[in-house]
Design an enzyme around this catalytic site. Structure first.
Site, short mmCIF file in Angstrom:
data_model
loop_
_atom_site.label_atom_id
_atom_site.label_comp_id
_atom_site.label_asym_id
_atom_site.label_seq_id
_atom_site.Cartn_x
_atom_site.Cartn_y
_atom_site.Cartn_z
N GLY A 41 51.71 64.00 25.22
CA GLY A 41 50.41 64.00 24.57
C GLY A 41 50.23 62.89 23.54
N GLU A 186 47.95 56.72 6.10
CA GLU A 186 49.27 56.40 6.65
C GLU A 186 49.30 55.00 7.24
OE1 GLU A 186 50.92 60.90 7.75
OE2 GLU A 186 50.44 59.49 9.36
N GLU A 202 36.24 54.84 1.58
CA GLU A 202 36.16 56.30 1.75
C GLU A 202 34.84 56.81 1.19
OE1 GLU A 202 36.22 60.19 2.10
OE2 GLU A 202 37.66 58.89 3.13
N ASP A 310 44.42 71.66 19.00
CA ASP A 310 43.27 71.01 18.36
C ASP A 310 41.93 71.54 18.85
OD1 ASP A 310 45.16 69.49 17.10
OD2 ASP A 310 44.45 67.56 17.84
N HIS A 442 74.23 69.86 -5.75
CA HIS A 442 73.98 68.76 -6.69
C HIS A 442 74.80 67.56 -6.29
CE1 HIS A 442 73.26 66.73 -10.52
NE2 HIS A 442 74.57 66.46 -10.55
#
EC number: 1.8.1.4
Length: 465
Positions: A41, A186, A202, A310, A442
């Site tokens: 896809g 991106e 924008e 979607d 850590h």
């Protein structure tokens, strides 16, 4: 005309479709998946994966120019963009061939062609070899989405969509990005890293609409450091090719302006691919936006037809589609599977990365939840300092009464990886105490989750309360 019969047919072989096909086959169904273009896809071929390959390459290029902070001297850093594209294609080919192997290994038949419903149990497929007719018991529609094309900004050689931006043969000297959403930001970051003069236009009040302004301000600052110009609150009137370049006309504060560039990337959203499937022959109901209406098992109003990804409501995310794929396949098999997630994580592969899940303080307030918001900066984390990547923070949103985690936002290096722990925490109704009492290795970036939780419960160690 070739005729076939199957238990389940899946239309679309993206991250929703191929997962649905594999899961359905695992559950004993005879499965055919129909794909008109790419196995894998949009996501694997011209979306998530290739964009991350380019983001990685551009990030390394930009970093290599600033290694002096580590005491490393690289006299000259060059980029061969044809090899960058070869690298990207290699990543894509490796993954798509892997999906093909998975489908074959799970005995899923792949038919390459364009599917059209004839009725609720029959699909006609136009293939390179001719027509096929497939009769089925159940169908899962996973046809995804495509970029929105505006009448005033028709796609062409110089006016491109995200696919075009991923496949440029050269690094442009200048690029205008119309739309400051996830895809636009991106890809703007990719080319800004490579030295392109980028302008982002924008129309909204800020880039990355819906994301905390404290985060978007860090992304904007990073883009501006790389020479990008971010302009918000503008109305883009048109874009057209002129003399081998692209010209954009826009309005800013009532004043009409013109800008020219080598390319214009139009990234103003995506629309569901439901308009050429013949769904009118099945009785499946669509919304005004062309989305398919489904229940909690991804079943449409026609009992044997399912839809995922979607083309149904919700965020357009590959991992959401894959989740829904398994629910639909299991529902067809008679299992009681339903969509029961509490939250879906989302990531922006900007620089630095943004990852969010669950409630923000604002959305919690709108939902009537009394919430507390606490954060811990990357600048106070040893691993981040050693990486020389200290912009950003981890932010937790907890229920004020119970201390249960209901949301989280991260901006900083590896935010996309860190958000997984917090997604599990929200799904498991863990509290800030639970996170604070969990020992984290850590020095790691993950420690900041523990540190932020300690802020939430009132006894931070590595920042002053």
């Amino acid at each position: 005309m070739e005729k076939k019969q199957t238990d389940t047919v899946v239309i679309g072989a993206g991250p929703g479709g191929y997962v649905a096909a594999i899961r359905a086959s695992q559950l004993g169904q005879k499965v055919i998946v129909i794909e008109k273009e790419y196995i894998g896809g949009v996501c694997l071929n011209v979306g998530c994966i290739p964009s991350k390959a380019l983001i990685t390459a551009s990030h390394h290029y930009h970093q290599a120019q600033h290694f002096d902070v580590f005491g490393l001297s690289i006299p000259q850093v060059d980029v061969d963009f044809s090899k960058v594209q070869e690298y990207k294609e290699g990543v894509v080919n490796r993954l798509t061939s892997g999906v093909g192997t998975l489908l074959k290994g799970n005995k899923v038949e792949v038919v390459k062609g364009t599917a059209t419903f004839q009725d609720g149990n029959t699909i006609k497929v136009e293939t390179a070899e001719g027509e096929q007719v497939i009769q089925f018991k159940d169908a899962i529609i996973a046809t995804g989405s495509r970029p929105v094309e505006l009448p005033t900004m028709k796609f062409s050689t110089r006016i491109i969509d995200s696919t075009g931006a991923l496949n440029l043969s050269e690094i442009p000297e200048s690029l205008v990005v119309v739309g400051g959403g996830v895809i636009g930001i991106e890809l703007a970051g990719v080319y800004a890293n490579f030295g392109t003069k980028v302008t982002i236009l924008e129309g909204g009040k800020d880039i990355l609409g819906g994301i905390d302004g404290k985060m978007t301000s860090i992304v904007k600052r990073g883009l501006k450091k790389k020479g990008a110009n971010v302009t918000i609150g503008v109305f883009v009137k048109s874009a057209e090719e002129k003399d081998g370049r692209a010209e954009v006309i826009y309005e800013e504060k009532g004043e009409e302006k013109t800008i020219t560039a080598d390319y214009v990337l139009v990234s103003v959203g995506r629309k569901p691919n439901t308009d050429k499937l013949g769904l009118e022959n099945t009785g499946v109901q669509l919304t005004d936006r062309g989305l398919v209406q489904v229940d909690s098992q991804c079943r449409t109003n026609v009992a044997n037809l399912y839809a995922i990804g979607d083309i149904i409501a919700g965020p357009q995310l590959a991992h959401k589609a894959s989740y829904e794929a398994k629910v639909a396949a299991e529902a067809i098999a008679g299992m009681p599977s339903v969509i029961d997630h509490v939250c879906i994580p989302a990531v922006v592969f900007s620089e630095p990365e943004i990852a969010i899940v669950g409630h923000t303080a604002a959305s919690a307030k709108e939902a009537g939840i009394d919430a507390t918001e606490t954060k811990f900066p990357f600048a106070a984390n040893g691993r981040a300092i050693a990486l020389n990547e200290t912009d950003g923070f981890v932010q937790l949103v907890t229920n004020k009464d119970s201390g249960v985690l209901i949301g989280a936002q991260i901006i900083g290096p590896s935010a996309s990886d860190l958000i997984g722990e917090l997604t599990v925490a929200i799904e498991s109704s863990l509290t800030a105490d639970d996170l604070a009492l969990t020992i984290h290795a850590h020095p790691t970036l993950g420690e900041m989750i523990m540190e932020t939780a300690e802020v939430a419960i009132g006894h931070p160690i590595h920042i002053v309360k």
